[in-house]
Design an enzyme around this catalytic site. Sequence first.
Site, PDB file in Angstrom:
ATOM      1  N   GLY A 202       0.833  -1.213   0.000  1.00 64.40           N
ATOM      2  CA  GLY A 202       0.000   0.000   0.000  1.00 64.40           C
ATOM      3  C   GLY A 202       0.855   1.245   0.000  1.00 64.40           C
ATOM      4  CG  ASN A 203      -0.257   4.512  -1.619  1.00 62.02           C
ATOM      5  OD1 ASN A 203      -0.999   5.338  -1.116  1.00 62.02           O
ATOM      6  ND2 ASN A 203      -0.605   3.755  -2.652  1.00 62.02           N
ATOM      7  CG  HIS A 204       2.735   6.662   3.831  1.00 60.65           C
ATOM      8  ND1 HIS A 204       2.464   5.990   4.989  1.00 60.65           N
ATOM      9  CD2 HIS A 204       4.026   6.409   3.522  1.00 60.65           C
ATOM     10  CE1 HIS A 204       3.562   5.371   5.391  1.00 60.65           C
ATOM     11  NE2 HIS A 204       4.527   5.596   4.505  1.00 60.65           N
ATOM     12  CB  SER A 205      -2.446   8.260  -0.901  1.00 58.13           C
ATOM     13  OG  SER A 205      -3.366   9.228  -1.307  1.00 58.13           O
TER      14      SER A 205
END
Length: 399
Positions: A202-205
Amino acid sequence: MRILVGITGGIAAYKSANIIRLLTEAGHDVKVLPTQNALKFIGSATLEALSHNSIDPDLYTQVADVKHIKLAQEADLVIVAPATAAFLARYAQGLADDLLTNVLMATEAKVVIAPAMHTAMWDHPATVQNIQTLTNRGVFVLNPESGRLTGSDTGIGRMVEPEDIVRRALIFAKDVQQLAGKQIVIAAGGTREAIDEVRFIGNHSSGKQGIALAQAALDRGAEVTFIAANIDLEIPAVQKLIRVASVSDLEQALHLAFESADAIIMPAAVSDYRLANPIIGKLHRAENPDLDLHLTANPDLLSELSAKRASSVRPVLVGFAAEVANESESESLEIRARKKLENKGVDAVVANWVSRGVVFGQDDTDVLIVSSGSTISATGSKYDVANSILNSIHTLLES
Ligand code: CTP
């Protein structure tokens, strides 16, 4: 601006004090017109003190002044908050039986109403029809929100918060409903690619910029389709909400929305890779002391959309570029954004640095909006920046 604030008899009338305060603080000339029933919920002394104007809701005083016509002609904007079910019925029917409804029938000013009532009353066919009638006549209705109601229950019916009423009413009054009738698609949040059945890449958005864009587009009258990739925050009341998880879900949703879209805006952080073969079940450390995961590249969704529209100029495509400043690379943010503009074949790229102390999930931002003809810098809240982005999209849609 000369603003008339009408207040009708509902419990949310106490919140109107805040609307008046915010408007006077912003330098507007505010007159307040409560109904007799509104004065059962909030006192005229409060309203006079906050508006710096006297209150007289009686239709039959100062008759020689033709008060209802004077008030109607002197207003640039009328806000009625809260608007009760009974008021909506009278206003929709043209039943001018008090000063407020007389003024509303006589005015040429823009009118914004913020209904507030119990969910059952909001859902009643009579209210639904009255809202439809008023909307068709050009009244800007700020649909109530979901939340705690006056009793112990919760549901749709709570008046929009004063800050939002003021912000949205002022935008409406300035005639920035420039996106009315336009279909705007916003894909936001961050995709997740399964590693196994419990883990993901995943990512931090956070989705905050996408949410601000959705709100700003709604405020300009657009019809918004919001594609939310794993967003935990509250999403504005858009016309269509599609929740997605992976890049493949997002790709499908975008291609579906493409057909009717006037613009597609992509703040979404899209995973560039996925597992070639996601693991069925759960990975166990004991069975895999060393683990190699084979990743394969995902398609570039914006490039796909750009190829799909081929030589057509619709939909307008707007990409984002969250760039990491690297000591060894001296390329400016603008040059990087222009490269993405070309490579992806989009109309604009909104670029920002994500290093240099700027982290994900913040409320403020600092971006460059790069299109073939211009570079605009925008700084401030994500809502302010959303408005700058929408200004650029409006220009692209007009050209
Ligand atoms: N994007 C996309 N498809 C992908 C990856 C990104 O459509 N597979 C979109 C994003 O939603 C964003 C824009 O492309 O609007 C830029 O994303 P970014 O990750 O900065 O671009 P990349 O093409 O992946 O370039 P980089 O090599 O700098 O990561």
